[in-house]
Design a protein around this motif. Sequence first.
Motif, PDB file in Angstrom:
ATOM      1  N   ARG A 277       0.834  -1.205   0.000  1.00 54.58           N
ATOM      2  CA  ARG A 277       0.000   0.000   0.000  1.00 54.58           C
ATOM      3  C   ARG A 277       0.871   1.258   0.000  1.00 54.58           C
ATOM      4  O   ARG A 277       0.609   2.204  -0.748  1.00 54.58           O
ATOM      5  CB  ARG A 277      -0.919  -0.021   1.225  1.00 54.58           C
ATOM      6  CG  ARG A 277      -1.974   1.065   1.228  1.00 54.58           C
ATOM      7  CD  ARG A 277      -3.127   0.712   2.141  1.00 54.58           C
ATOM      8  NE  ARG A 277      -2.756   0.628   3.544  1.00 54.58           N
ATOM      9  CZ  ARG A 277      -2.745  -0.486   4.260  1.00 54.58           C
ATOM     10  NH1 ARG A 277      -3.070  -1.640   3.696  1.00 54.58           N
ATOM     11  NH2 ARG A 277      -2.409  -0.479   5.533  1.00 54.58           N
TER      12      ARG A 277
ATOM     13  N   SER B 136      -2.987  -9.753  -3.606  1.00 60.08           N
ATOM     14  CA  SER B 136      -3.253  -8.877  -2.456  1.00 60.08           C
ATOM     15  C   SER B 136      -4.489  -9.352  -1.704  1.00 60.08           C
ATOM     16  O   SER B 136      -5.574  -9.467  -2.280  1.00 60.08           O
ATOM     17  CB  SER B 136      -3.445  -7.427  -2.918  1.00 60.08           C
ATOM     18  OG  SER B 136      -2.239  -6.893  -3.402  1.00 60.08           O
TER      19      SER B 136
ATOM     20  N   THR C  82      -5.259  -2.395   0.466  1.00 56.99           N
ATOM     21  CA  THR C  82      -4.136  -2.513  -0.470  1.00 56.99           C
ATOM     22  C   THR C  82      -4.636  -2.533  -1.905  1.00 56.99           C
ATOM     23  O   THR C  82      -4.086  -1.844  -2.776  1.00 56.99           O
ATOM     24  CB  THR C  82      -3.329  -3.795  -0.179  1.00 56.99           C
ATOM     25  OG1 THR C  82      -2.859  -3.757   1.173  1.00 56.99           O
ATOM     26  CG2 THR C  82      -2.140  -3.919  -1.118  1.00 56.99           C
TER      27      THR C  82
END
Length: 300
Positions: free
Chosen positions: A196, A231, A236
């Motif tokens: 992120r 992910s 994120t």
Amino acid sequence: MMELSHSLTLNEEALQQLPAAKRPIFVFEWLRFLNKVLGAANKSDIKGCQQKLVSQLVSQMAECPGPPTRQLVAHALATLFSVGDTYLLFETSNKCNDVLKNKDDSPSYLPTRLASVTCIGAMYEKLGRMMGRSYEDTVQILLKTLRNAESQLRIQIMITLEKITAGMGTAAANVHKDVYKAAKVGLTDRAMPVRRAAAMCLLELSKHAPFLYTSELENLCQLCYRSLESSSSYDTRCSIAKLLGSLLATTQNPPKEVLRAIQSGGKGGGGTLRLVSLEEALGLLSTGFLRGGNSFLKGT
């Protein structure tokens, strides 16, 4: 006793009289008060005590501060230099760099390193080009530290690289490719918060480095798809999606100076600048929905 913490400089005598367990609270209260005061202060208010203040704030980095305290220390340092004199700015920046150069990688030293990186980021974000060319050494030290850092430090370094990029803008063009390489690796990091932070770093970098949405666009899009595929965090995925969408949108509405450079056959940090057409941009976006490769539908 806590009311004694409400002073411009840290009341060290009162601090020493407190039990060890209460000292961090006293320091935290002082930092909260200091940040409020500095926000409304002018240069004459702090001229006489700035050197002592800088020394006290820097010394707090060695006290293994927790996240709230180190954020307050970083904010206070940045505000202090923006309001007062900057004659200790480079010395302070070098002290932060020295903390990162220290070979001690024990868990007990980690809070000090995190505080140092946080302070660097805050100063660059607040002071920008006032930091001069010190960014070159700082970025290289951060990138070197990043290679063997644990996840908390990797996150903070990515955040700081984002702040350096934001503060320095195009003045730091000579390190943009190095930051880009590090952030690309971060985009597939095993820790979701690092991904992120890397996505946000790349998003900021794209505002100052046209090669991200020109010569490197296809590579970066494919990397975003790979990162999205693995992910597991909603936040994120949102950050990566924001990066991907922003890159593609910028190809259709680039900054005026970039458009002029392209029309005159200019080059960017990654080679000759060329914008993709709307059809090509949508084609890159559609690859994420095709079966196989790096798409969302891989294996379905």
